[in-house]
Write an enzyme that holds these catalytic residues in place. Structure first.
Site, mmCIF file in Angstrom:
data_model
loop_
_atom_site.group_PDB
_atom_site.id
_atom_site.type_symbol
_atom_site.label_atom_id
_atom_site.label_comp_id
_atom_site.label_asym_id
_atom_site.label_seq_id
_atom_site.Cartn_x
_atom_site.Cartn_y
_atom_site.Cartn_z
ATOM 1 C CG HIS A 1 36.188 -4.517 -2.060
ATOM 2 N ND1 HIS A 1 37.539 -4.791 -2.026
ATOM 3 C CD2 HIS A 1 36.079 -3.243 -2.498
ATOM 4 C CE1 HIS A 1 38.202 -3.724 -2.430
ATOM 5 N NE2 HIS A 1 37.347 -2.768 -2.723
ATOM 6 C CG PHE A 2 32.419 -1.040 0.309
ATOM 7 C CD1 PHE A 2 31.740 -0.871 1.490
ATOM 8 C CD2 PHE A 2 31.696 -1.155 -0.868
ATOM 9 C CE1 PHE A 2 30.371 -0.842 1.514
ATOM 10 C CE2 PHE A 2 30.313 -1.127 -0.853
ATOM 11 C CZ PHE A 2 29.651 -0.974 0.352
ATOM 12 C CG HIS A 3 31.694 -3.243 5.440
ATOM 13 N ND1 HIS A 3 30.747 -3.394 4.476
ATOM 14 C CD2 HIS A 3 31.140 -2.405 6.362
ATOM 15 C CE1 HIS A 3 29.664 -2.699 4.779
ATOM 16 N NE2 HIS A 3 29.884 -2.074 5.930
ATOM 17 C CG HIS B 1 38.358 4.982 -8.013
ATOM 18 N ND1 HIS B 1 38.142 3.738 -7.473
ATOM 19 C CD2 HIS B 1 39.669 5.225 -7.834
ATOM 20 C CE1 HIS B 1 39.268 3.248 -7.015
ATOM 21 N NE2 HIS B 1 40.211 4.117 -7.226
ATOM 22 C CE1 TYR C 1 43.698 4.350 -3.914
ATOM 23 C CE2 TYR C 1 42.186 4.928 -5.667
ATOM 24 C CZ TYR C 1 43.043 4.029 -5.077
ATOM 25 O OH TYR C 1 43.225 2.803 -5.635
ATOM 26 N NE ARG D 1 26.004 -2.595 -2.774
ATOM 27 C CZ ARG D 1 26.738 -1.529 -3.093
ATOM 28 N NH1 ARG D 1 27.375 -1.485 -4.253
ATOM 29 N NH2 ARG D 1 26.855 -0.512 -2.260
ATOM 30 N NE ARG D 2 23.464 0.595 -2.735
ATOM 31 C CZ ARG D 2 23.843 1.552 -3.536
ATOM 32 N NH1 ARG D 2 23.431 1.582 -4.780
ATOM 33 N NH2 ARG D 2 24.634 2.516 -3.104
HETATM 34 C C1 HEM Z 1 29.114 -1.430 13.097
HETATM 35 C C2 HEM Z 1 29.771 -1.684 12.015
HETATM 36 C C3 HEM Z 1 29.114 -1.947 10.666
HETATM 37 C C4 HEM Z 1 28.132 -2.820 10.324
HETATM 38 C C5 HEM Z 1 27.434 -3.826 11.224
HETATM 39 C C6 HEM Z 1 27.863 -2.648 8.926
HETATM 40 C C7 HEM Z 1 26.930 -3.383 8.183
HETATM 41 C C8 HEM Z 1 26.614 -3.161 6.867
HETATM 42 C C9 HEM Z 1 25.769 -3.991 6.056
HETATM 43 C C10 HEM Z 1 25.102 -5.300 6.505
HETATM 44 C C11 HEM Z 1 25.670 -3.436 4.827
HETATM 45 C C12 HEM Z 1 24.982 -3.993 3.597
HETATM 46 C C13 HEM Z 1 23.568 -3.633 3.477
HETATM 47 C C14 HEM Z 1 22.982 -4.045 2.158
HETATM 48 O O1 HEM Z 1 23.631 -3.941 1.093
HETATM 49 O O2 HEM Z 1 21.814 -4.473 2.165
HETATM 50 C C15 HEM Z 1 26.457 -2.219 4.856
HETATM 51 C C16 HEM Z 1 26.595 -1.342 3.801
HETATM 52 C C17 HEM Z 1 27.508 -0.302 3.786
HETATM 53 N N1 HEM Z 1 28.427 0.035 4.772
HETATM 54 FE FE1 HEM Z 1 28.518 -0.805 6.604
HETATM 55 N N2 HEM Z 1 28.677 -1.659 8.433
HETATM 56 C C18 HEM Z 1 29.467 -1.216 9.471
HETATM 57 C C19 HEM Z 1 30.443 -0.244 9.419
HETATM 58 C C20 HEM Z 1 30.741 0.492 8.302
HETATM 59 C C21 HEM Z 1 31.812 1.449 8.220
HETATM 60 C C22 HEM Z 1 32.791 1.772 9.340
HETATM 61 C C23 HEM Z 1 31.757 1.980 6.974
HETATM 62 C C24 HEM Z 1 32.636 3.027 6.333
HETATM 63 C C25 HEM Z 1 33.405 3.856 6.936
HETATM 64 C C26 HEM Z 1 30.628 1.377 6.278
HETATM 65 C C27 HEM Z 1 30.221 1.696 5.001
HETATM 66 C C28 HEM Z 1 29.170 1.098 4.336
HETATM 67 C C29 HEM Z 1 28.711 1.490 3.025
HETATM 68 C C30 HEM Z 1 29.267 2.619 2.169
HETATM 69 C C31 HEM Z 1 27.658 0.617 2.676
HETATM 70 C C32 HEM Z 1 26.868 0.594 1.384
HETATM 71 C C33 HEM Z 1 25.626 1.396 1.455
HETATM 72 C C34 HEM Z 1 24.871 1.287 0.167
HETATM 73 O O3 HEM Z 1 24.760 0.191 -0.404
HETATM 74 O O4 HEM Z 1 24.396 2.342 -0.277
HETATM 75 N N3 HEM Z 1 30.050 0.469 7.109
HETATM 76 N N4 HEM Z 1 27.030 -2.075 6.111
HETATM 77 CU CU LIG Z 2 36.922 2.559 -7.747
#
Ligand code: HEM
Ligand SMILES: [Cu+2]
Lengths: 71, 76, 596
Positions: C385-387, C234, C238, C448-449
């Site tokens: 949420h986190f996007h 968490h 921040y 997710r995932r």
């Molecule tokens: C080009 C831009 C982006 C696209 C198209 C994108 C797309 C995605 C998608 C579709 C997932 C979900 C996958 C799943 O749960 O099966 C994901 C997970 C995630 N994204 Fe992005 N994302 C983008 C940019 C970012 C940025 C800028 C960040 C943070 C600075 C970020 C952080 C994350 C994180 C932490 C996860 C979770 C990974 C996990 O479940 O272990 N993403 N993203």
């Molecule tokens: Cu938290």
């Protein structure tokens, strides 16, 4: 806007405003669907929404050029 | 070009300053200067109240309709 | 040659430090580009629009996406920005540039090791992989190099923090009666938070996961390492956010043509983050069995307190922008919004980032509620949420901030401001699509995932529209985001070809209500660090104690997945074989018994 060199009548503001409005209009369908249970078909909703938005943009443009001619 | 250096004032008109650098280079030529006492952020208050209203409305919906409205999920 | 109207830039005054900042940004943006590529692959793959990787590689992609973006991109940008902020606001060079170079090198080496270990997951022949996602929960196991790289990276950040504290001490010796400048104040409180937070991962990695993956210990207690991860997990959110806040508090008001509304309020906010951001981690574990409800409830209560500094921030930042708008001649209750410099990508990017953060605040409130969290836990809602938060509030602010910082760091103009504006607007629009689709999909229960979230004989039921439509929405959004990322990187690359120009320097105006309006105790770092530690101990001593008492430091046993180390895997396979042969024999015996 004479005497205010910093404030250019920007088209940037119009662009940003338009995009924010577009996102709000887009979310409106989600609100209708989730909150009110009204299922509007996307095939109808998005073209109509797009037409309205483009209409607004054209109208705004026309108004602005009229305004600047007067000013 | 000329030894790689050009000046920031390369013929830009005053209004173009906004384009050539990210913001007015200094705060001296703003329309008016507002001190802490003269400035009353009522627009901010209005925006935050609007945001709050939306937030509360959506939360109430999520809690009472989506959460309580859905039946129990029994896994296994 | 120099006839510029502006002041000297940062690079004019501190060339060595500026070079450090540029290098840190470079690593950040390389990671960002790769991460965005993996992002769009996921967006297309899981929606079944375009699948050009085997689904078994999805977790390699997802791990790389998570780690590259939320560890490498955000934190490298952070250290670059913080180095700029410390040097600029203390107005003194680093104490010893070799140390500064050393921590940047350590962080880089660590990131490369971890990154390459993850990417080797694509090459089956090598037998090295780390498909453990950025949360690396046991029993998922990575190759030891993954954890080792992470440890080296962490040590680098610790030295960076020490470097900045050293600057503070040196500055303080020369200015014993001055208040800490606000930018430095943000850096110092944030790094204190980081030191406390990283105790969690450091213990998890060094004492459990690394020895376990090396085969030195047989098992770990998954609940313990998970809880230690969220002890860090968490506050790390921040940690991502604080560079964005630094830019919102100290740069955005200037770009808007105004001044920060209140410096004392800003200090209170950063102290509150230091105090409250760690004792809430259990709110990520509402569904974990083995943690008592009462501890979860305490975490929830603390989380609600954390809303306070965020609301204070919303108020202070918007008020500062309004101040700018009114100084620029804006009027009316909402009409002032029109007087803002919307054509400036730095300004617009930060404002749109803030707007998305406000939306993320809503879904965050849903996540934070102990019971309502059940509705969305582990669904696509959570990435939705986190996007909005780290993926936009933080990432877009970093990009926007780069547009403003670029000339200060290079003496070169940006290649194109209109492209910059287009870029931030496309990010905003793309994220609106992708995040909306993710939130709604999550409410329909889509996980997710998951590489292929489609199941035989089962359809997700939708309240409106259809899953197919949501998938298209998600894919279009993801593609727009990828295009936006490319625009950003290309704009910077082309900017490097601009000639150097003198006089691009900008100064940051003082706050309307300055630091002298606040009590000096706010600057007492020792006091706040001590209170923060006490709060953490209160929040975590009992839960951690209970977990260890329940199932021991190393847990009840069980197999790791996947078994990456070859020797190990032979041994384990053999063990499994004997075990299953044994079980079969026993079964046969049992059957025989019955028959007889
Ligand atoms: C080009 C831009 C982006 C696209 C198209 C994108 C797309 C995605 C998608 C579709 C997932 C979900 C996958 C799943 O749960 O099966 C994901 C997970 C995630 N994204 Fe992005 N994302 C983008 C940019 C970012 C940025 C800028 C960040 C943070 C600075 C970020 C952080 C994350 C994180 C932490 C996860 C979770 C990974 C996990 O479940 O272990 N993403 N993203
Ligand atoms: Cu938290």
């Amino acid at each position: 806007m004479t005497g205010n060199p910093l404030r250019i009548e920007t088209s940037g503001g119009v662009l940003v405003g338009f995009v924010v409005l577009a996102v709000v209009v887009f979310e409106l369908r989600t609100v209708l669907g989730m909150l009110f249970g009204i299922d509007v078909s996307g095939v109808v909703y998005f073209p109509v929404a797009l037409a309205v938005l483009v209409g607004l943009l054209v109208a705004e443009n026309a108004l602005r050029s009229v305004g600047s001619k007067e000013g | 070009m000329n030894e790689g250096m050009v000046s920031a004032d390369d013929g830009a008109t005053h209004g173009d300053l906004e384009r050539s650098v990210s913001a007015p280079p200094d705060q001296a030529d703003v329309d008016r200067t507002l001190s802490h006492e003269e400035f009353d952020p009522k627009g901010t208050l209005a925006l935050i109240l609007v945001y709050f209203a939306i937030l509360v409305g959506m939360w109430v919906f999520m809690y009472f309709v989506e959460f309580l409205g859905n039946g129990l999920t029994v896994v296994g | 040659m120099s006839t510029g109207s502006g002041a000297a830039t940062f690079v004019d005054r501190y060339p060595e430090e500026a070079s450090i900042v540029r290098q840190a940004f470079f690593v950040a943006f390389v990671a960002f580009g790769l991460g965005a590529l993996f992002g769009v692959i996921q967006a297309l793959h899981r929606t079944d629009i375009l699948r050009f990787i085997p689904s078994t590689d999805y977790y390699t992609v997802l791990t790389a996406h998570g780690v590259l973006l939320v560890i490498v991109f955000t934190i490298f940008f952070l250290v670059g920005l913080f180095q700029w902020a410390i040097t600029r606001s203390f107005d003194r060079p680093v104490e010893d540039i070799r140390i500064t170079k050393a921590w940047l090198a350590l962080m880089s080496v660590g990131s490369v090791v971890t990154g390459v270990t993850i990417l080797l997951g694509f090459v089956d022949e090598v037998g090295i992989s780390a498909d453990v996602l950025f949360t690396f929960y046991a029993p998922l196991q990575a190759h030891p190099l993954f954890y080792a790289g992470l440890a080296v990276f962490l040590v680098g950040t610790w030295i960076a923090g020490a470097d900045w504290f050293r600057s503070w001490l040196a500055w303080n010796a020369e200015h014993p009666d001055d208040r800490i400048p606000l930018q430095a104040f943000v850096v110092l409180t944030t790094m204190l938070m980081w030191y406390i937070a990283t105790i969690g991962v450091a213990v998890a990695v060094l004492f459990f996961l690394l020895p376990w993956s090396l085969g030195l210990i047989e098992t770990v207690n998954p609940l313990l390492t998970r809880t230690l991860f969220w002890f860090f997990g968490h506050p790390v959110v921040y940690f991502w956010l604080m560079p964005a806040y630094l830019l919102w508090y100290t740069v955005l008001p200037k770009i808007a043509g105004g001044r920060l509304f209140s410096d004392p309020l800003a200090r209170v906010v950063f102290v509150l983050f230091l105090l409250l951001s760690t004792p809430v981690g259990i709110h990520h574990q509402y569904l974990d069995p083995g943690i008592a409800e009462s501890f979860k409830f305490i975490a929830m209560t603390n989380t609600m307190f954390l809303l306070l500094p965020s609301l204070l921030t919303a108020f202070t930042v918007v008020a500062s922008v309004e101040h700018g708008a009114r100084q620029r001649g804006g009027t009316g209750l909402f009409g002032w919004l029109r007087a803002l410099p919307w054509r400036d990508p730095a300004f617009t990017g930060m404002m749109l980032a803030g707007l998305m953060f406000a939306a993320g605040g809503f879904s965050g409130m849903i996540n934070a509620g102990m019971n309502i969290n059940y509705l969305v836990h582990n669904t696509l809602w959570v990435p939705g949420h986190f996007h909005l938060t780290v993926g936009t509030a933080v990432a877009l602010t970093m990009m926007a901030g780069t547009y403003w910082l670029w000339p200060q760091l290079t003496n070169r103009r940006l290649y194109s401001r209109p492209i910059g504006l287009l870029q931030v607007v496309v990010w905003f629009g793309g994220m609106a699509l992708m995040s909306n689709a993710m939130h709604v999909s999550g409410l329909y229960g889509i996980p997710r995932r998951t590489a292929e979230p489609q199941y035989q004989g089962f359809d997700f039921s939708t309240a409106f529209g259809s899953v197919a439509e949501l998938n298209v929405q998600l894919a279009i959004g993801g593609t727009l985001l990828f295009v936006s990322a490319l625009l950003f990187l290309a704009n910077l690359a082309f900017s490097w070809g601009n000639p150097t120009t003198s006089g691009l320097g900008q100064t940051l105006p003082p706050a309307l209500s300055g630091p002298d309006d606040s009590p000096r105790v706010l600057d007492n770092m020792r006091l706040w660090a001590a209170i923060a530690l006490v709060l953490v101990a209160l929040a975590y001593a009992l839960p951690l104690g209970a977990i260890v008492a329940d199932s021991g430091l190393f847990g009840p046993g069980g197999d790791a997945y996947p078994v990456t180390v070859v020797l190990n895997s032979v041994a384990v396979t053999a063990e499994r074989l004997t075990a299953s042969v044994g079980a079969t024999l026993a079964d046969v015996g049992g059957v025989l018994e019955v028959i007889r």
